[in-house]
Design a protein around this motif. Structure first.
Motif, short mmCIF file in Angstrom:
data_model
loop_
_atom_site.label_atom_id
_atom_site.label_comp_id
_atom_site.label_asym_id
_atom_site.label_seq_id
_atom_site.Cartn_x
_atom_site.Cartn_y
_atom_site.Cartn_z
N ASP A 185 -11.01 11.13 -6.03
CA ASP A 185 -10.19 10.71 -6.16
C ASP A 185 -9.66 10.09 -4.87
O ASP A 185 -8.56 9.52 -4.25
CB ASP A 185 -9.09 10.61 -6.91
CG ASP A 185 -10.01 10.49 -8.36
OD1 ASP A 185 -10.02 9.78 -8.36
OD2 ASP A 185 -8.96 10.42 -9.22
N LYS A 244 -10.03 10.13 -1.47
CA LYS A 244 -11.13 8.75 -0.39
C LYS A 244 -9.89 7.71 -1.35
O LYS A 244 -9.75 6.82 -0.19
CB LYS A 244 -12.14 8.77 -1.06
CG LYS A 244 -12.96 9.53 -0.91
CD LYS A 244 -14.48 9.80 -1.00
CE LYS A 244 -15.66 10.64 -1.03
NZ LYS A 244 -16.63 10.15 -1.18
N VAL A 245 -9.42 7.35 -2.68
CA VAL A 245 -8.79 6.82 -2.51
C VAL A 245 -7.18 6.75 -1.40
O VAL A 245 -7.13 5.77 -1.17
CB VAL A 245 -8.12 6.25 -3.65
CG1 VAL A 245 -7.23 5.61 -4.56
CG2 VAL A 245 -9.53 6.07 -5.13
N SER A 263 0.53 -1.35 0.40
CA SER A 263 -0.06 0.13 0.30
C SER A 263 0.82 0.94 0.16
O SER A 263 0.41 2.11 -0.73
CB SER A 263 -1.23 -0.19 1.50
OG SER A 263 0.19 -0.36 2.70
N GLU A 275 0.16 10.82 2.51
CA GLU A 275 -1.47 11.52 2.79
C GLU A 275 -1.81 12.90 2.31
O GLU A 275 -2.84 13.01 1.77
CB GLU A 275 -2.35 10.46 3.25
CG GLU A 275 -3.21 10.55 4.19
CD GLU A 275 -4.59 11.86 4.52
OE1 GLU A 275 -4.55 12.50 3.81
OE2 GLU A 275 -3.31 12.08 5.03
N ASP A 286 -2.43 -0.35 8.88
CA ASP A 286 -3.05 -2.05 8.58
C ASP A 286 -1.78 -2.69 8.73
O ASP A 286 -1.24 -3.98 9.18
CB ASP A 286 -3.65 -2.12 8.26
CG ASP A 286 -5.23 -1.58 8.71
OD1 ASP A 286 -4.77 -0.88 10.02
OD2 ASP A 286 -6.13 -1.13 7.71
N ASP A 296 -6.80 8.52 1.30
CA ASP A 296 -7.38 8.40 2.31
C ASP A 296 -7.16 6.57 2.81
O ASP A 296 -6.26 6.21 4.10
CB ASP A 296 -8.66 8.83 2.74
CG ASP A 296 -8.71 10.24 2.60
OD1 ASP A 296 -7.45 10.96 2.54
OD2 ASP A 296 -9.19 10.74 2.52
N ARG A 297 -7.98 6.05 2.09
CA ARG A 297 -7.88 4.02 2.46
C ARG A 297 -6.31 3.49 2.26
O ARG A 297 -6.50 2.78 3.22
CB ARG A 297 -8.63 3.18 0.86
CG ARG A 297 -10.45 4.16 1.47
CD ARG A 297 -10.90 2.74 0.56
NE ARG A 297 -11.04 2.88 -0.95
CZ ARG A 297 -11.53 3.77 -2.09
NH1 ARG A 297 -12.77 5.03 -1.06
NH2 ARG A 297 -11.36 4.01 -3.06
N LEU A 298 -5.80 4.13 1.51
CA LEU A 298 -4.20 3.79 1.25
C LEU A 298 -3.59 4.06 2.42
O LEU A 298 -3.22 2.84 3.01
CB LEU A 298 -3.53 3.87 -0.51
CG LEU A 298 -3.73 3.57 -1.41
CD1 LEU A 298 -3.29 4.12 -2.65
CD2 LEU A 298 -3.24 2.26 -1.59
N ASP A 299 -3.32 5.36 2.89
CA ASP A 299 -3.35 5.47 4.26
C ASP A 299 -3.42 4.86 5.20
O ASP A 299 -2.62 4.14 6.56
CB ASP A 299 -3.21 7.20 4.23
CG ASP A 299 -2.68 7.40 6.03
OD1 ASP A 299 -1.87 6.69 6.14
OD2 ASP A 299 -3.90 8.10 6.86
N ARG A 300 -4.68 4.32 5.42
CA ARG A 300 -5.34 3.81 5.90
C ARG A 300 -4.44 1.77 6.16
O ARG A 300 -4.22 1.29 7.55
CB ARG A 300 -6.45 2.91 6.92
CG ARG A 300 -7.30 4.60 7.17
CD ARG A 300 -8.99 4.60 7.45
NE ARG A 300 -9.38 3.73 6.04
CZ ARG A 300 -10.31 5.01 5.42
NH1 ARG A 300 -9.80 7.05 5.61
NH2 ARG A 300 -10.93 4.32 3.93
N ALA A 301 -5.04 1.64 4.47
CA ALA A 301 -4.01 0.29 4.44
C ALA A 301 -2.80 -0.07 5.37
O ALA A 301 -1.96 -0.55 5.53
CB ALA A 301 -4.24 -0.26 2.99
#
Length: 233
Positions: free
Chosen positions: A159, A161-162, A126, A200, A172, A164-169
């Protein structure tokens, strides 16, 4: 020979054109710093990272000079309506570009610190994807800014939001990777997480500039609104 009937360019138009050129040069340098910092991170190369850091003073000096020039134009020419929006946007973008350079320097510092650890870092998938998407978004945004392309700018807002999702990934993946690892491996993981956060935040800056482009073109403030979502629906 110039067309005698062609309207003369106003002082405001000349000043704005000059500011656009300066912003373009400044953004090219800042994004180049970001890309170089990422290269230094992936290769754990402290020499390349140090070269990135050395460019920051020039970015800082130009930000101050640009701000002073923008204030001069606002004081002397008293722009109104669309002209005022353009000037206001340039003031904001000037600051955001300087912050992109700051985040590039932060990533470079992470690369330097990684190089001092006795471990070979493992880069989360990610994080790699984030490192590809964010510079690409920067280039998209710079073109939209120069063209005052509000449609592309709204797409960039969506985009985000994509990113943001990668930052959370990234969080994890790194949490799972460093669980039960040595102190040095955990330190490497924290440095990579910091780099992900820097990326991010650059994405957030691109979103903010994209919102400004929409404001210039349409006179509409899209922050905290559902305009971008409705546009994509």
């Amino acid at each position: 020979m110039a067309d005698q009937h062609e309207p003369a360019e106003s002082p405001y138009q000349r000043d704005i054109a000059a500011l656009r050129r300066r912003l373009a040069r400044q953004s090219t340098l800042a994004v180049g710093m970001l890309e170089a910092a990422l290269d230094a991170l992936w290769s754990v190369d402290p020499e390349v990272a140090e070269l990135v850091r050395q460019q920051d003073d020039a970015i800082d000096a130009e930000e101050v000079a640009m701000e002073q020039e923008i204030h001069r134009i606002m004081t002397l020419l008293h722009p109104v309506a669309r002209e005022f929006r353009i000037i206001s946007m340039m003031l904001s973008v000037n600051h955001d570009i300087e912050r992109v350079a700051d985040h590039a320097c932060s990533i470079a510092k992470s690369a330097i610190r990684l190089s001092g650890l006795p471990v070979v870092p493992r880069f989360p998938t990610s994080l790699r994807e984030l490192g590809e998407r964010v510079p690409a978004t920067c280039h998209r945004l710079m073109r939209a800014l120069l063209d005052e392309d509000s449609d592309e700018s709204l797409a960039i807002v969506k985009d985000d939001k994509v990113l943001d999702r990668l930052d959370r990934a990234v969080f994890d993946e790194l949490t799972a990777m460093i669980a039960g690892q040595t102190e040095h491996e955990a330190a490497a993981g924290l440095l990579l997480y910091r780099a992900g956060r820097d990326l991010e935040r650059v994405g957030d800056l691109m979103k903010a500039i994209a919102e400004s482009v929409v404001y210039i073109d349409r006179g509409t403030i899209v922050r905290h609104s559902g305009i971008a979502k409705r546009r994509s629906g």
